[in-house]
Design a protein around this motif. Structure first.
Motif: not given
Length: 120
Positions: A26, A62-63, A65-67, A69-70
């Motif tokens: 990431s 941002i998308a 990193v969030l995906l 992490a999810m």
């Protein structure tokens, strides 16, 4: 981890290694996306679109990193997938009462040994 099943320790190590790997990827993707507006500006020479490209690269970062992490939320236990046999100890001192022995509605409690001695 707060059980006597040491197999969960191996699952925790596997999860920690996966988290580290996802974090490093990431950070690398975020750094590449931060450099993308400068590469676009140098290649295309389009100063007018620099803000649009910068905002788009931030949103994509941002998308990503969030995906990423999810994706860590779906880690399943690999080593401790079945119950541990160490939790199946039998306590011979305390035995649970049977349902037939317990007084309930409409049932009278069995007489105590002291009450039986008084009746005699």
């Amino acid at each position: 981890l707060m059980t006597n099943d040491l197999r969960k320790l191996a699952d925790a190590v596997v999860g920690a290694r996966r988290c580290t790997r996802v974090m490093m990827v990431s950070v690398a993707v975020a750094l590449v996306l931060k450099l993308a507006p400068f590469a676009f500006m140098a290649a295309a020479g389009a100063d007018r679109y620099l803000i649009v490209v910068a905002v788009a690269s931030d949103v994509l970062g941002i998308a990503w990193v969030l995906l990423a992490a999810m994706s860590l939320l779906h880690i399943k236990p690999r080593y401790a997938a079945s119950p541990c046999g160490a939790n199946d100890t039998v306590n011979t001192e305390l035995t649970p009462a049977k349902e037939d022995d317990a007084p309930g509605p409409g049932k009278a409690a069995p007489p105590s040994p002291a009450a039986a001695a008084v009746r005699v």
